[in-house]
Design a protein around this motif. Structure first.
Motif, mmCIF file in Angstrom:
data_model
loop_
_atom_site.group_PDB
_atom_site.id
_atom_site.type_symbol
_atom_site.label_atom_id
_atom_site.label_comp_id
_atom_site.label_asym_id
_atom_site.label_seq_id
_atom_site.Cartn_x
_atom_site.Cartn_y
_atom_site.Cartn_z
ATOM 1 N N ALA A 400 -3.025 -14.548 -8.863
ATOM 2 C CA ALA A 400 -2.643 -15.129 -10.156
ATOM 3 C C ALA A 400 -2.060 -14.068 -11.093
ATOM 4 O O ALA A 400 -1.155 -14.363 -11.884
ATOM 5 C CB ALA A 400 -3.866 -15.778 -10.799
ATOM 6 N N ILE A 401 -2.562 -12.838 -10.995
ATOM 7 C CA ILE A 401 -2.138 -11.798 -11.946
ATOM 8 C C ILE A 401 -0.655 -11.424 -11.741
ATOM 9 O O ILE A 401 0.131 -11.530 -12.694
ATOM 10 C CB ILE A 401 -3.051 -10.547 -11.845
ATOM 11 C CG1 ILE A 401 -4.523 -10.960 -11.971
ATOM 12 C CG2 ILE A 401 -2.625 -9.442 -12.828
ATOM 13 C CD1 ILE A 401 -5.104 -11.087 -13.331
ATOM 14 N N PRO A 402 -0.230 -11.056 -10.493
ATOM 15 C CA PRO A 402 1.205 -10.755 -10.325
ATOM 16 C C PRO A 402 2.085 -11.961 -10.641
ATOM 17 O O PRO A 402 3.184 -11.819 -11.175
ATOM 18 C CB PRO A 402 1.323 -10.362 -8.841
ATOM 19 C CG PRO A 402 0.025 -10.666 -8.201
ATOM 20 C CD PRO A 402 -0.998 -10.772 -9.271
ATOM 21 N N LYS A 420 -5.779 -13.260 -20.461
ATOM 22 C CA LYS A 420 -7.105 -13.291 -21.104
ATOM 23 C C LYS A 420 -7.955 -14.417 -20.493
ATOM 24 O O LYS A 420 -9.158 -14.254 -20.267
ATOM 25 C CB LYS A 420 -6.931 -13.496 -22.615
ATOM 26 C CG LYS A 420 -8.186 -13.190 -23.384
ATOM 27 C CD LYS A 420 -7.901 -12.777 -24.798
ATOM 28 C CE LYS A 420 -9.202 -12.425 -25.490
ATOM 29 N NZ LYS A 420 -9.229 -11.198 -26.178
ATOM 30 N N ILE A 421 -7.296 -15.537 -20.239
ATOM 31 C CA ILE A 421 -8.031 -16.653 -19.609
ATOM 32 C C ILE A 421 -8.531 -16.220 -18.223
ATOM 33 O O ILE A 421 -9.663 -16.492 -17.834
ATOM 34 C CB ILE A 421 -7.117 -17.906 -19.469
ATOM 35 C CG1 ILE A 421 -6.773 -18.454 -20.849
ATOM 36 C CG2 ILE A 421 -7.781 -18.969 -18.598
ATOM 37 C CD1 ILE A 421 -5.753 -19.581 -20.855
ATOM 38 N N ALA A 448 -1.817 -20.686 -12.602
ATOM 39 C CA ALA A 448 -2.428 -19.412 -12.221
ATOM 40 C C ALA A 448 -3.864 -19.629 -11.728
ATOM 41 O O ALA A 448 -4.275 -19.062 -10.712
ATOM 42 C CB ALA A 448 -2.415 -18.463 -13.414
ATOM 43 N N LEU A 449 -4.609 -20.487 -12.423
ATOM 44 C CA LEU A 449 -5.998 -20.739 -12.012
ATOM 45 C C LEU A 449 -6.057 -21.404 -10.638
ATOM 46 O O LEU A 449 -6.930 -21.117 -9.822
ATOM 47 C CB LEU A 449 -6.702 -21.616 -13.055
ATOM 48 C CG LEU A 449 -7.037 -20.907 -14.376
ATOM 49 C CD1 LEU A 449 -7.362 -21.913 -15.480
ATOM 50 C CD2 LEU A 449 -8.224 -19.953 -14.184
ATOM 51 N N LEU A 450 -5.078 -22.288 -10.384
ATOM 52 C CA LEU A 450 -5.049 -22.954 -9.076
ATOM 53 C C LEU A 450 -4.781 -21.952 -7.955
ATOM 54 O O LEU A 450 -5.304 -22.083 -6.852
ATOM 55 C CB LEU A 450 -3.980 -24.056 -9.059
ATOM 56 C CG LEU A 450 -4.335 -25.331 -9.826
ATOM 57 C CD1 LEU A 450 -3.162 -26.306 -9.805
ATOM 58 C CD2 LEU A 450 -5.573 -26.000 -9.230
ATOM 59 N N ASP A 537 -14.706 -25.062 -12.593
ATOM 60 C CA ASP A 537 -14.779 -23.639 -12.930
ATOM 61 C C ASP A 537 -14.373 -23.430 -14.386
ATOM 62 O O ASP A 537 -14.962 -22.618 -15.089
ATOM 63 C CB ASP A 537 -13.860 -22.831 -12.003
ATOM 64 C CG ASP A 537 -14.330 -22.931 -10.552
ATOM 65 O OD1 ASP A 537 -15.530 -22.726 -10.331
ATOM 66 O OD2 ASP A 537 -13.516 -23.247 -9.672
ATOM 67 N N VAL A 538 -13.338 -24.157 -14.805
ATOM 68 C CA VAL A 538 -12.826 -23.948 -16.163
ATOM 69 C C VAL A 538 -12.566 -25.298 -16.840
ATOM 70 O O VAL A 538 -12.104 -26.233 -16.190
ATOM 71 C CB VAL A 538 -11.468 -23.181 -16.127
ATOM 72 C CG1 VAL A 538 -11.034 -22.777 -17.535
ATOM 73 C CG2 VAL A 538 -11.541 -21.979 -15.225
#
Ligand SMILES: Nc1ncnc2c1ncn2[C@@H]1O[C@H](COP(=O)(O)OP(=O)(O)OP(=O)(O)O)[C@@H](O)[C@H]1O
Length: 653
Positions: A400-402, A420-421, A448-450, A537-538
């Motif tokens: 998710a970060i890249p 931040k999330i 991104a979370l997925l 999760d979120v």
């Protein structure tokens, strides 16, 4: 046909599967086959009951024991007036739903049959002696009282049918029993009234045996702790301590404060203009009702409750209410029914029990239960503990970060917000000033979370905000389940409602919910049975700056961490009671957490909606010059206006 075993079983069992879909029986967590079996086993008994009790000129009807005073009577049912009849008697402050309202011919000591109306209550269990049996008897007696009021005639008998043992019991109402029941009802009402005036709850029963088996034990002890506090007063000794020892003074003060604020607001709304009466066809009207509101229909004058339903359409001259069954006026004959309904003056008012106040109270009490999820949420929202964040270096393997770094459609603020999330352990607050791309940010945060495999609950106070986000997710090809009533969901999102999906039975529904990574629902829609036992999760909540704390808390209980998106500089939560407002009800959870922990905020400051001159006004008045234009195109944007020859004279270019 109904009296033929085979065809009835077939008839009732075929639509059963589709009925399961509609009724969302997932809630009762029963096996579909078991439910089916129970129904199929019950059908012969019910048919047998109908066969033996139905009116016939030739037979006398079965003998039913109506107790010591009235003895055994022969009875025949000549008409089923209604099933699941809503009975509401404001005069007694009682309401109920009667399984079946019957017209019955009863043979007393003479050879003559007397015609009577009486309630029939079905019980799936056995006829027992003791407490349960007393409760069942009391229930039928109160139904006779409600029916007397509803049908404007004295109704002094009722029937109880126990499916398990196939026994029918007659009930004769004694005045002394009714007086006793009404006195208990009045004691309860008096206690409730006292509570709202003096903020003092009635004493606990102090009966360990009864209390231990009571399903309200948790809630009762939490309230007792908040309002009275002592173990002695509970009469439950160690049991009480074990249930509430986790609650501190901060917790009980919080519960008391919000409980009182909800009371104030509920009182204001009930006393205010929530009541609307309309005649058919209506003249132009002003109303606080909205599509999707649960409503109660009652007659005017008389105030007899006739049905409950949901508003499905409104115009300035018509209101359409969807009802679960045919509308019928008690006492109206079959031939005049249609005309009577048409001529009736109706009162339609919001069903507040189905509405926000009940959910607010439920959410509030959930926060104080003794379990891991409540404990974490309590630490964050009541104790205001500092939210924790992982350091970014732990995520070298996280796809998710890249992805977020490489996503060209995001600006720096939005990228920072999503990072931040991704690093939050407890919660993040996204302060989205107007037009800064809150919705777009949420869409990319979901993506991104997925990528990480997280499950996400998306929520907002209004259906339109939920669907606005979902439309954008859809455009990105992200799959989701939308929970909500079909009528109030945006038409392009309806195919994602479970009721519209082509599913085959309970198991598949359960699986779809279980497997779905993204589920969307309004804040007040979380009571949907489809969400019971589901964890995420979120939880991402939009419009958080405009949502009251007890409403916000509900969706948060479903997730391990949460993201509140909003702007507390814009409109605060709408609170009608001035007293509740002055005492803090209009302070959203978003605002409280923002003030307690500014480090949890990530602000979106580049906006794409206003040219520089208009933005400056917002900056000067509200945002302290933090808002900037997202691009030079936005900054210099102008509306090209070509004056029409007959255009309004007040516009001068
Ligand atoms: N990074 C970006 N680059 C260019 N345009 C963007 C960017 N982010 C958002 N936008 C555009 O800004 C506009 C507003 O976006 P969006 O509707 O997501 O904002 P919002 O904050 O949710 O709006 P509101 O203030 O109504 O809640 C949209 O036209 C969107 O396409």
């Amino acid at each position: 046909m109904i009296l033929n075993d085979k065809s009835t079983t077939k008839h009732l069992s075929c639509p059963f599967l589709s009925m399961l879909k509609l009724l969302k029986l997932v809630v009762i967590a029963v096996d579909e086959n078991d439910t089916h079996k129970t129904l199929i086993e019950a059908i012969p008994k019910l048919l047998n009951w109908i066969r033996s009790f139905q009116y016939s000129e030739v037979s006398e009807g079965p003998s039913i024991d109506f107790g010591s005073e009235d003895g055994v009577k022969k009875i025949k049912v000549s008409e089923v007036l209604d099933i699941e009849e809503m009975a509401w008697a404001p005069k007694y402050g009682l309401k109920g739903m009667i399984d079946a309202s019957l017209r019955v011919n009863v043979k007393f000591n003479t050879s003559k049959y007397n015609e009577m109306i009486m309630p029939l209550e079905f019980k799936t269990g056995k006829a027992t002696n003791g407490q349960t049996s007393m409760e069942h008897n009391a229930q039928v007696m109160l139904y006779t009282l409600l029916m007397s009021e509803r049908y404007s005639q004295h109704i002094g008998h009722g029937l109880l049918y126990y499916l398990h043992t196939d026994q029918t019991q007659g009930i004769t109402v004694r005045r002394s029993d009714l007086v006793g029941l009404i006195m208990r009802r009045n004691e309860l009402a008096n206690d409730l009234l006292k509570t709202t005036i003096t903020q003092q709850l009635p004493p606990m029963l102090q009966s360990p045996n009864m209390c231990r088996a009571c399903r309200h034990l948790n809630v009762c002890t939490i309230y007792h702790k908040a309002y009275v506090g002592t173990t002695e007063g509970s009469g439950l000794g160690g049991v009480f301590d074990s249930l509430v020892s986790h609650l501190t003074n901060v917790h009980t003060n919080f519960l008391q404060k919000w409980d009182q604020l909800i009371d104030l607001e509920a009182k204001e709304v009930e006393d205010g203009d929530a009541l609307n009466s309309y005649n058919f066809p209506m003249k132009k009207f002003e109303s606080s009702l909205r599509n999707g509101d649960y409503v109660i229909l009652s007659t005017e004058p008389g105030g007899i409750l006739i049905a409950t339903g949901v508003v499905v359409d409104m115009s300035c001259s018509r209101i359409s209410v969807s009802l679960s069954k045919r509308l019928r006026l008690p006492g109206s004959s079959r031939t005049s029914q249609a005309q009577d309904l048409h001529q009736q003056l109706w009162r339609i008012h919001k069903d507040e029990l189905m509405g926000s106040f009940a959910i607010m109270r439920f959410n509030l009490i959930q926060l104080f239960l003794q379990n891991e999820q409540s404990s974490h949420l309590r630490k964050m929202t009541v104790d205001l503990e500092v939210p924790r964040f992982d350091s970014g270096c732990q995520f070298s393997q996280d796809p998710a970060i890249p992805y977020i770094w490489s996503e060209k459609n995001l600006n720096d603020d939005q990228r920072r917000a999503i990072l931040k999330i991704l690093t939050a352990k407890d919660y993040v607050l996204i302060l989205g000033m107007p037009g800064t791309g809150k919705t777009s940010t949420m869409v990319y945060a979901v993506k991104a979370l997925l990528m990480r495999g997280s499950s996400i609950l998306l929520t907002s106070y209004t259906n339109s905000a939920v669907d606005n986000l979902l439309l954008k997710l859809k455009a990105q090809g992200i799959d989701f389940i939308r929970i909500g009533r079909y009528e109030v969901v945006h038409e392009e999102v309806r195919e994602n409602c479970l009721s519209m999906m082509d599913t085959h039975g309970l198991e598949e529904i359960k699986q779809r919910i279980e497997q779905s990574k993204v589920v969307a629902v309004t804040c007040l829609g979380i009571t949907s049975p489809l969400l019971s036992n589901k964890r995420f999760d979120v939880c991402i909540m939009d419009e958080a700056g405009q949502t009251t704390s007890p409403v916000s808390l509900g969706p948060l209980t479903f997730a391990s961490k949460f993201v509140l998106v909003g702007d507390h500089y814009q409109l605060p939560p709408l609170v009608q009671s001035a007293e509740a407002r002055e005492n803090g009800m209009a302070v959203s959870l978003f605002c409280r957490l923002s003030e307690a922990h500014p480090q949890a905020i990530c602000a979106l400051q580049s906006q794409y909606r206003m040219c520089a001159a208009i933005m400056e006004l917002s900056n000067a008045l509200i945002y302290g010059h933090r808002l900037r234009c997202g691009s030079s195109q936005v900054e210099k944007a102008k509306i090209k206006y070509t004056a029409l020859p007959s255009g309004p004279t007040w516009i001068k270019l």
